[in-house]
Design an enzyme around this catalytic site. Structure first.
Site, PDB file in Angstrom:
ATOM      1  N   PRO A  40      -3.532 -12.340  -4.678  1.00  0.00           N
ATOM      2  CA  PRO A  40      -4.974 -12.180  -4.488  1.00  0.00           C
ATOM      3  C   PRO A  40      -5.357 -11.571  -3.149  1.00  0.00           C
ATOM      4  O   PRO A  40      -4.725 -11.849  -2.127  1.00  0.00           O
ATOM      5  CB  PRO A  40      -5.520 -13.612  -4.606  1.00  0.00           C
ATOM      6  N   ASN A  41      -6.393 -10.763  -3.210  1.00  0.00           N
ATOM      7  CA  ASN A  41      -7.039 -10.123  -2.046  1.00  0.00           C
ATOM      8  C   ASN A  41      -6.228  -8.986  -1.433  1.00  0.00           C
ATOM      9  O   ASN A  41      -6.731  -8.280  -0.555  1.00  0.00           O
ATOM     10  CB  ASN A  41      -7.402 -11.164  -0.977  1.00  0.00           C
ATOM     11  N   ARG A  48      -9.790  -5.250   4.669  1.00  0.00           N
ATOM     12  CA  ARG A  48      -9.793  -6.706   4.855  1.00  0.00           C
ATOM     13  C   ARG A  48      -9.104  -7.056   6.177  1.00  0.00           C
ATOM     14  O   ARG A  48      -7.905  -6.827   6.335  1.00  0.00           O
ATOM     15  CB  ARG A  48      -9.012  -7.338   3.702  1.00  0.00           C
ATOM     16  N   TYR A  53      -4.103  -7.547   8.846  1.00  0.00           N
ATOM     17  CA  TYR A  53      -3.338  -6.991   7.729  1.00  0.00           C
ATOM     18  C   TYR A  53      -3.091  -5.483   7.836  1.00  0.00           C
ATOM     19  O   TYR A  53      -2.370  -4.919   6.999  1.00  0.00           O
ATOM     20  CB  TYR A  53      -4.056  -7.306   6.406  1.00  0.00           C
ATOM     21  N   ASN A 104       4.713 -10.714  -2.510  1.00  0.00           N
ATOM     22  CA  ASN A 104       3.716 -11.196  -1.559  1.00  0.00           C
ATOM     23  C   ASN A 104       2.649 -11.888  -2.405  1.00  0.00           C
ATOM     24  O   ASN A 104       1.780 -11.227  -2.982  1.00  0.00           O
ATOM     25  CB  ASN A 104       3.103 -10.065  -0.736  1.00  0.00           C
ATOM     26  N   ALA A 107      -2.461 -15.836  -0.917  1.00  0.00           N
ATOM     27  CA  ALA A 107      -2.769 -17.253  -0.700  1.00  0.00           C
ATOM     28  C   ALA A 107      -2.038 -18.170  -1.682  1.00  0.00           C
ATOM     29  O   ALA A 107      -1.821 -19.356  -1.376  1.00  0.00           O
ATOM     30  CB  ALA A 107      -4.276 -17.466  -0.803  1.00  0.00           C
ATOM     31  N   GLU A 128      10.607 -12.706  -0.380  1.00  0.00           N
ATOM     32  CA  GLU A 128       9.209 -13.008  -0.079  1.00  0.00           C
ATOM     33  C   GLU A 128       8.761 -12.149   1.106  1.00  0.00           C
ATOM     34  O   GLU A 128       9.492 -12.002   2.084  1.00  0.00           O
ATOM     35  CB  GLU A 128       9.110 -14.498   0.286  1.00  0.00           C
ATOM     36  N   HIS A 130       5.345 -11.150   3.713  1.00  0.00           N
ATOM     37  CA  HIS A 130       3.970 -11.283   4.205  1.00  0.00           C
ATOM     38  C   HIS A 130       3.751 -10.245   5.284  1.00  0.00           C
ATOM     39  O   HIS A 130       4.623 -10.031   6.135  1.00  0.00           O
ATOM     40  CB  HIS A 130       3.716 -12.677   4.788  1.00  0.00           C
ATOM     41  N   ARG A 137      -0.136 -18.419  12.422  1.00  0.00           N
ATOM     42  CA  ARG A 137      -1.518 -18.534  11.955  1.00  0.00           C
ATOM     43  C   ARG A 137      -1.865 -20.002  11.649  1.00  0.00           C
ATOM     44  O   ARG A 137      -1.199 -20.905  12.108  1.00  0.00           O
ATOM     45  CB  ARG A 137      -1.705 -17.602  10.746  1.00  0.00           C
TER      46      ARG A 137
END
Ligand code: DHK
Length: 186
Positions: A40-41, A48, A53, A104, A107, A128, A130, A137
């Protein structure tokens, strides 16, 4: 021509070999498929929170992955969804079809037992990714349900993390690590 009616499990067999058997083609003439999934996103990349990012769009990263994959002899499929169930469906469909998965999960990384379980079920090596360094964070980003079942995790290198993940999978597929029982004592 298919050699087997049902996909054979990947355990203990190089994914490229499993893929070749399941598709009925020789490993020499089919580039192994790497599925790159985005949660998502991530469709909003570029606009964004670019300070976190980056300014590249998801289409930029898709193109870079396909270019890099082609140079490495990999066929890259690149997808994004804002829906957990759709990501689970795509992971399930990867079983016996793809040689590796770059994920990725956005969330959902921090919340989704369903994605964790799907990854366990498909027996496909997962890297994985990111864009941001999730450990620098908020505390709620420090836990990952994906890490538990991934071969490894790359974070904090922006979009280059996807390229690093493709390289890691390429190496795994072409030269899978020896099984412990194959290593002779000196
Ligand atoms: C992307 C997201 O959308 C966040 O929810 C994760 C990850 C981090 C990234 O850095 O790529 O927490």
């Amino acid at each position: 021509m298919r050699l087997f009616q049902r996909p054979i499990p990947a355990m203990g067999i190089a994914p490229a070999v499993t893929h070749a058997i399941n598709t009925g083609m020789s490993a020499a003439d089919t580039p192994p498929i790497i599925l790159v999934l985005n949660g998502p996103n991530l469709n909003m990349l570029g606009t964004r929170q670019p300070e976190i990012y980056g300014y590249e769009t998801l289409a930029d990263i898709d193109a870079a992955c396909k270019r890099h994959g082609a140079n490495a002899g990999l066929s890259v499929e690149f997808r994004q969804s804002n829906h957990e169930g759709e990501l689970v469906d795509w992971i399930q469909q990867a079983r016996g079809r793809v040689a590796g998965l770059v994920l990725n999960a956005g969330a959902y990384t921090h919340t989704s037992v369903a994605i964790h379980d799907a990854l366990l079920a498909v027996e496909v090596p997962v890297v994985e990714v990111h864009l941001s360094n999730i450990h620098q964070r908020e505390p709620f980003r420090h836990h990952s349900y994906v890490s538990k079942v991934a071969k490894g995790m790359i974070c904090g290198f922006g979009s280059h993390g996807y390229i690093l993940a493709l390289d890691a999978l390429s190496r795994l597929i072409k030269a899978p690590p020896a099984l412990p029982q194959d290593i002779e004592e000196a």
